[in-house]
Design a protein around this motif. Structure first.
Motif, PDB file in Angstrom:
ATOM      1  N   TYR B  27     -60.406  58.098  28.541  1.00 28.53           N
ATOM      2  CA  TYR B  27     -61.110  57.983  29.476  1.00 28.53           C
ATOM      3  C   TYR B  27     -62.631  57.845  29.199  1.00 28.53           C
ATOM      4  O   TYR B  27     -63.459  56.878  29.251  1.00 28.53           O
ATOM      5  CB  TYR B  27     -61.316  58.966  30.712  1.00 28.53           C
ATOM      6  CG  TYR B  27     -61.800  58.419  31.933  1.00 28.53           C
ATOM      7  CD1 TYR B  27     -61.209  57.495  32.667  1.00 28.53           C
ATOM      8  CD2 TYR B  27     -62.768  59.329  32.601  1.00 28.53           C
ATOM      9  CE1 TYR B  27     -61.732  57.138  34.072  1.00 28.53           C
ATOM     10  CE2 TYR B  27     -63.120  58.862  33.942  1.00 28.53           C
ATOM     11  CZ  TYR B  27     -62.559  57.867  34.431  1.00 28.53           C
ATOM     12  OH  TYR B  27     -62.987  57.616  35.880  1.00 28.53           O
ATOM     13  N   LYS B  28     -62.936  58.758  28.275  1.00 31.46           N
ATOM     14  CA  LYS B  28     -64.303  58.602  27.613  1.00 31.46           C
ATOM     15  C   LYS B  28     -64.395  57.432  26.731  1.00 31.46           C
ATOM     16  O   LYS B  28     -65.354  56.663  26.560  1.00 31.46           O
ATOM     17  CB  LYS B  28     -64.436  59.990  26.727  1.00 31.46           C
ATOM     18  CG  LYS B  28     -65.202  61.142  27.522  1.00 31.46           C
ATOM     19  CD  LYS B  28     -65.587  62.196  26.478  1.00 31.46           C
ATOM     20  CE  LYS B  28     -66.319  63.366  27.165  1.00 31.46           C
ATOM     21  NZ  LYS B  28     -66.577  64.296  26.081  1.00 31.46           N
ATOM     22  N   VAL B  29     -63.498  57.419  25.656  1.00 29.85           N
ATOM     23  CA  VAL B  29     -63.455  56.405  24.877  1.00 29.85           C
ATOM     24  C   VAL B  29     -63.607  54.979  25.511  1.00 29.85           C
ATOM     25  O   VAL B  29     -64.507  54.017  25.398  1.00 29.85           O
ATOM     26  CB  VAL B  29     -62.390  56.145  24.017  1.00 29.85           C
ATOM     27  CG1 VAL B  29     -62.235  55.102  23.284  1.00 29.85           C
ATOM     28  CG2 VAL B  29     -62.200  57.557  22.984  1.00 29.85           C
ATOM     29  N   SER B  32     -67.317  54.418  27.202  1.00 33.12           N
ATOM     30  CA  SER B  32     -68.267  54.357  26.407  1.00 33.12           C
ATOM     31  C   SER B  32     -68.099  52.987  25.522  1.00 33.12           C
ATOM     32  O   SER B  32     -68.715  52.578  24.726  1.00 33.12           O
ATOM     33  CB  SER B  32     -68.203  55.332  25.171  1.00 33.12           C
ATOM     34  OG  SER B  32     -66.950  55.656  24.549  1.00 33.12           O
ATOM     35  N   MET B  33     -66.830  52.305  25.849  1.00 30.37           N
ATOM     36  CA  MET B  33     -66.844  50.993  25.253  1.00 30.37           C
ATOM     37  C   MET B  33     -67.673  49.970  25.750  1.00 30.37           C
ATOM     38  O   MET B  33     -67.829  48.869  25.091  1.00 30.37           O
ATOM     39  CB  MET B  33     -65.291  50.816  25.324  1.00 30.37           C
ATOM     40  CG  MET B  33     -64.636  50.138  24.062  1.00 30.37           C
ATOM     41  SD  MET B  33     -62.968  50.258  24.085  1.00 30.37           S
ATOM     42  CE  MET B  33     -62.890  49.486  25.853  1.00 30.37           C
ATOM     43  N   PHE B  34     -68.056  50.057  26.972  1.00 30.05           N
ATOM     44  CA  PHE B  34     -68.769  48.939  27.510  1.00 30.05           C
ATOM     45  C   PHE B  34     -70.260  48.848  27.279  1.00 30.05           C
ATOM     46  O   PHE B  34     -71.060  49.963  26.876  1.00 30.05           O
ATOM     47  CB  PHE B  34     -68.803  49.187  29.041  1.00 30.05           C
ATOM     48  CG  PHE B  34     -67.531  49.241  29.858  1.00 30.05           C
ATOM     49  CD1 PHE B  34     -66.701  48.216  30.102  1.00 30.05           C
ATOM     50  CD2 PHE B  34     -66.965  50.464  30.605  1.00 30.05           C
ATOM     51  CE1 PHE B  34     -65.511  48.060  30.406  1.00 30.05           C
ATOM     52  CE2 PHE B  34     -65.604  50.456  30.825  1.00 30.05           C
ATOM     53  CZ  PHE B  34     -64.889  49.243  30.962  1.00 30.05           C
ATOM     54  N   GLU B  35     -70.315  47.805  26.750  1.00 30.36           N
ATOM     55  CA  GLU B  35     -71.613  47.648  25.865  1.00 30.36           C
ATOM     56  C   GLU B  35     -72.804  47.741  26.677  1.00 30.36           C
ATOM     57  O   GLU B  35     -73.867  48.213  26.241  1.00 30.36           O
ATOM     58  CB  GLU B  35     -71.589  46.061  25.244  1.00 30.36           C
ATOM     59  CG  GLU B  35     -70.987  45.987  23.959  1.00 30.36           C
ATOM     60  CD  GLU B  35     -71.236  46.355  22.802  1.00 30.36           C
ATOM     61  OE1 GLU B  35     -72.355  46.509  22.529  1.00 30.36           O
ATOM     62  OE2 GLU B  35     -70.712  46.617  22.082  1.00 30.36           O
ATOM     63  N   GLY B  36     -72.600  47.372  27.962  1.00 30.71           N
ATOM     64  CA  GLY B  36     -73.655  47.416  28.621  1.00 30.71           C
ATOM     65  C   GLY B  36     -73.203  47.079  30.249  1.00 30.71           C
ATOM     66  O   GLY B  36     -72.021  46.722  30.535  1.00 30.71           O
ATOM     67  N   PRO B  37     -73.997  47.089  31.170  1.00 30.10           N
ATOM     68  CA  PRO B  37     -73.802  46.887  32.602  1.00 30.10           C
ATOM     69  C   PRO B  37     -73.028  45.683  32.817  1.00 30.10           C
ATOM     70  O   PRO B  37     -71.949  45.501  33.724  1.00 30.10           O
ATOM     71  CB  PRO B  37     -74.865  47.008  33.274  1.00 30.10           C
ATOM     72  CG  PRO B  37     -76.014  46.682  32.423  1.00 30.10           C
ATOM     73  CD  PRO B  37     -75.543  47.263  30.987  1.00 30.10           C
ATOM     74  N   GLU B  66     -68.788  54.280  41.131  1.00 28.86           N
ATOM     75  CA  GLU B  66     -67.734  55.183  40.675  1.00 28.86           C
ATOM     76  C   GLU B  66     -67.702  55.325  39.530  1.00 28.86           C
ATOM     77  O   GLU B  66     -67.519  56.668  38.893  1.00 28.86           O
ATOM     78  CB  GLU B  66     -66.370  54.774  41.245  1.00 28.86           C
ATOM     79  CG  GLU B  66     -65.528  55.753  41.534  1.00 28.86           C
ATOM     80  CD  GLU B  66     -64.291  55.474  42.067  1.00 28.86           C
ATOM     81  OE1 GLU B  66     -63.249  55.027  41.584  1.00 28.86           O
ATOM     82  OE2 GLU B  66     -64.616  54.868  43.679  1.00 28.86           O
ATOM     83  N   TYR B  67     -67.663  54.199  38.513  1.00 24.18           N
ATOM     84  CA  TYR B  67     -67.559  54.492  36.872  1.00 24.18           C
ATOM     85  C   TYR B  67     -69.003  55.074  36.545  1.00 24.18           C
ATOM     86  O   TYR B  67     -68.684  55.992  35.687  1.00 24.18           O
ATOM     87  CB  TYR B  67     -67.685  53.026  36.260  1.00 24.18           C
ATOM     88  CG  TYR B  67     -66.169  52.644  36.453  1.00 24.18           C
ATOM     89  CD1 TYR B  67     -65.444  52.083  37.363  1.00 24.18           C
ATOM     90  CD2 TYR B  67     -65.652  52.737  35.070  1.00 24.18           C
ATOM     91  CE1 TYR B  67     -64.059  51.867  36.997  1.00 24.18           C
ATOM     92  CE2 TYR B  67     -64.424  52.124  34.599  1.00 24.18           C
ATOM     93  CZ  TYR B  67     -63.515  51.821  35.868  1.00 24.18           C
ATOM     94  OH  TYR B  67     -62.342  51.398  35.763  1.00 24.18           O
ATOM     95  N   GLN B  72     -71.015  59.961  34.220  1.00 23.01           N
ATOM     96  CA  GLN B  72     -72.016  61.311  34.035  1.00 23.01           C
ATOM     97  C   GLN B  72     -71.207  62.443  34.155  1.00 23.01           C
ATOM     98  O   GLN B  72     -71.677  63.573  33.412  1.00 23.01           O
ATOM     99  CB  GLN B  72     -73.031  61.096  35.356  1.00 23.01           C
ATOM    100  CG  GLN B  72     -74.363  60.249  35.229  1.00 23.01           C
ATOM    101  CD  GLN B  72     -74.901  59.818  36.464  1.00 23.01           C
ATOM    102  OE1 GLN B  72     -74.079  59.615  37.465  1.00 23.01           O
ATOM    103  NE2 GLN B  72     -76.172  59.376  36.512  1.00 23.01           N
ATOM    104  N   GLU B  73     -70.256  62.439  35.020  1.00 19.81           N
ATOM    105  CA  GLU B  73     -69.477  63.827  34.873  1.00 19.81           C
ATOM    106  C   GLU B  73     -68.747  64.142  33.525  1.00 19.81           C
ATOM    107  O   GLU B  73     -68.643  65.104  33.130  1.00 19.81           O
ATOM    108  CB  GLU B  73     -68.120  63.712  35.877  1.00 19.81           C
ATOM    109  CG  GLU B  73     -68.575  64.162  37.084  1.00 19.81           C
ATOM    110  CD  GLU B  73     -67.538  63.742  38.358  1.00 19.81           C
ATOM    111  OE1 GLU B  73     -66.284  63.681  37.919  1.00 19.81           O
ATOM    112  OE2 GLU B  73     -67.914  63.387  39.412  1.00 19.81           O
ATOM    113  N   LEU B  74     -68.430  63.044  32.888  1.00 17.26           N
ATOM    114  CA  LEU B  74     -67.871  63.243  31.444  1.00 17.26           C
ATOM    115  C   LEU B  74     -68.936  63.326  30.526  1.00 17.26           C
ATOM    116  O   LEU B  74     -68.644  63.314  29.231  1.00 17.26           O
ATOM    117  CB  LEU B  74     -66.909  62.048  31.317  1.00 17.26           C
ATOM    118  CG  LEU B  74     -65.686  62.055  31.962  1.00 17.26           C
ATOM    119  CD1 LEU B  74     -64.992  60.487  31.757  1.00 17.26           C
ATOM    120  CD2 LEU B  74     -64.709  63.121  31.601  1.00 17.26           C
ATOM    121  N   ASP B  75     -70.339  63.268  30.918  1.00 17.18           N
ATOM    122  CA  ASP B  75     -71.254  63.639  29.988  1.00 17.18           C
ATOM    123  C   ASP B  75     -71.649  62.256  28.984  1.00 17.18           C
ATOM    124  O   ASP B  75     -71.997  62.762  27.864  1.00 17.18           O
ATOM    125  CB  ASP B  75     -71.035  64.884  29.061  1.00 17.18           C
ATOM    126  CG  ASP B  75     -72.184  65.620  29.085  1.00 17.18           C
ATOM    127  OD1 ASP B  75     -73.392  65.410  30.063  1.00 17.18           O
ATOM    128  OD2 ASP B  75     -72.478  66.666  28.306  1.00 17.18           O
TER     129      ASP B  75
END
Lengths: 177, 257, 177
Positions: B27-29, B32-37, B66-67, B72-75
């Motif tokens: 989920y984290k990976v 963090s893969m989204f380059e930007g909004p 939600e994303y 944020q929850e996953l830091d």
């Protein structure tokens, strides 16, 4: 000199040149020869050299000519040179580079506007790898630096000039189709 | 073009199309893969199989938020740009809810989503272009040039660009700053002060040893300053220098007027 | 592989090799191929490549093969090498040039003060390459020579004028990232 006499000289000059050598540069070195003859000789040379079906080819790159090995033999060449393909550019760097290539000259704030994210570390990578260069300041408030692609960019991506970049509009329908 | 799209997801790290991963790490990976909004929005639009020209803004905004919450929850540090886009989405959503002016002619009513759609399309185009560049680089990496003709390993040479020139300048200045910081809060003495100091010393004693004078210097700068002051005093015919033997100490004496 | 299939591979390997490449080395790279075939292919390749009468030739040197320019064109090759402004500079020269570019006009003692090391040989290199020029004497004790960048410097770095030199603000973001 005849075109046939020019050909081997041009071949040796393409060989020694560190960078792709242009017809203009060749004309400077072959003082007194007509640019037209040099162009004809170079074209013929490339055609004949490449028709041999050897391991090498004369290619047009970054506005000049260069001899490279044919891609189909890259496996052997890599094995011999023990070379690793050079570090891949990150997706962020590639996308930033694409924006710069199509919108040059462009400033960092303008890139931010298009990409929706800051690109400073990508820009730094691209500068370090000499794929982009600073192109002076934009004459607006703050005089931000303008960036554009370099000669190394053309060489790295196998382009003769920027007009060989694929048409941006071709990518429009990717999502909607 | 279909091909390009498949290839693209390859360099994308295969993220976009597949379903949401289950484990936290995955989920984290993925997040963090989204380059930007814009990347995240494109992903959501694709996932929801909606038209980019007619984005169901309420649904997409909800998913987008939600994303962000999940990130944020996953830091995962949520960059400011994601929040700016969240604000934009909410703004568009509100605008869509506003009643339209019934008198306004149809063609004059601007869809509040237009700008975002344009931005997404532009972004998509550059992603496509980046993909083509990537493929070209791979092809080009298979062609080799001749070996370099000479190598000078003792004196590594730098082919300089303006940027390099600047970087080198910055390095020099940083190095210099570091050195001067070591020269503990040195006196910012001027040459006039140094000249006065030397003159004063010569009033107290007839002869001053140049070596002793230089040995008192606490920094390279002060040494240079002493040197220049002595030269200035010699030129002004205030002092003279004598040396009794080659390489011996130089003695500074006041010149008789 | 047939001898004809081996030839272009060998050609590309000879081309990229820094040192003359031997049949033994080729055999290691072309695992599974007979040394005899490799020898035959290399001999044929050399013969055919040289029969073209091009500007390059495959030569046997120091127990190996290499591609060189033909001696009769050495004059042009020399002309090319001489025409190269030698874009490359030692780090010492580059540092000195950077200090001069940003602090001009500047004297040698002032450069010493900034760099912390003497720069005389670097200055000489930069003068030889016409990247810097003397700009008169400074009106202080000893009247040291002042140096600044030249027109060639601008051309070399692709600048229209000195105001186009990047400044600290331009790169502040990049430096911290």
């Amino acid at each position: 000199m005849t075109v046939d006499e020019l050909k081997p000289i041009i071949e040796s000059l393409i060989y020694v040149s560190e960078e792709p050598i242009s017809v203009k540069q060749l004309a400077t070195l072959l003082e007194g020869e007509s640019v037209l003859d040099i162009q004809t000789a170079t074209d013929q040379l490339a055609e004949e050299f490449n028709a041999r079906g050897g391991g090498l080819e004369v290619r047009q790159l970054a506005g000049g000519y260069r001899i490279t090995t044919r891609p189909e033999f890259s496996e052997y060449v890599r094995r011999y040179l023990k070379s690793q393909p050079s570090a891949r550019l990150s997706l962020a760097a590639l996308e930033t580079l694409a924006v710069i290539a199509y919108k040059q000259p462009i400033t960092i704030p303008e890139i931010l506007e298009i990409r929706g994210v800051t690109s400073t570390s990508a820009i730094k990578t691209l500068l370090d790898r000499r794929l982009i260069v600073a192109k002076g300041h934009k004459q607006v408030v703050g005089r931000p630096m303008l960036y554009g692609t370099s000669k190394d960019f053309l060489i790295h991506f196998g382009l003769n000039d920027l007009s060989e970049l694929p048409n941006l509009e071709d990518f429009e329908d990717l999502m909607t189709s | 073009m279909k091909e390009a799209l498949t290839k693209e997801s390859e360099i994308d790290g295969d993220g976009a199309q597949s379903d949401f991963a289950e484990t936290t790490d995955q989920y984290k990976v993925k997040l963090s893969m989204f380059e930007g909004p814009l990347d995240l929005l494109l992903y959501l639009i694709r996932k929801e199989e909606v038209s980019i020209y007619d984005i169901p803004i309420a649904r997409i905004t909800e998913q987008y938020l939600e994303y962000l919450r999940a990130m944020q929850e996953l830091d995962i540090g949520v960059a400011g740009e994601f929040l700016v886009m969240a604000a934009t989405l909410i703004h568009i959503k509100t605008q869509m809810l506003l009643p339209r002016d019934p008198d306004a002619p149809e063609e004059e009513i601007e869809d509040p989503r237009n700008e975002l759609v344009y931005q997404l399309l532009e972004h998509q185009k550059f992603k496509g272009a980046a993909n083509v560049l990537h493929q070209r680089a791979m092809m080009e990496a298979a062609a080799f040039t001749r070996a370099s003709m000479e190598e000078d390993t003792d004196n590594p040479e730098v082919a300089a660009t303006v940027f390099q020139l600047f970087e080198v300048f910055k390095e020099v200045m940083d190095r210099r700053r570091a050195i001067s910081e070591i020269e503990i809060a040195r006196d910012e003495m001027t040459m006039a002060e140094k000249i006065a100091e030397i003159t004063l010393m010569l009033n107290d004693s007839a002869e001053v040893s140049a070596r002793a004078l230089f040995e008192r210097a606490r920094s390279r700068r002060e040494m240079v300053l002493i040197f220049l002051s002595v030269l200035e005093l010699v030129k002004g015919l205030v002092i003279r220098l004598t040396q009794s033997e080659t390489f011996g100490d130089i003695v500074i004496m006041k010149r008789e007027t």
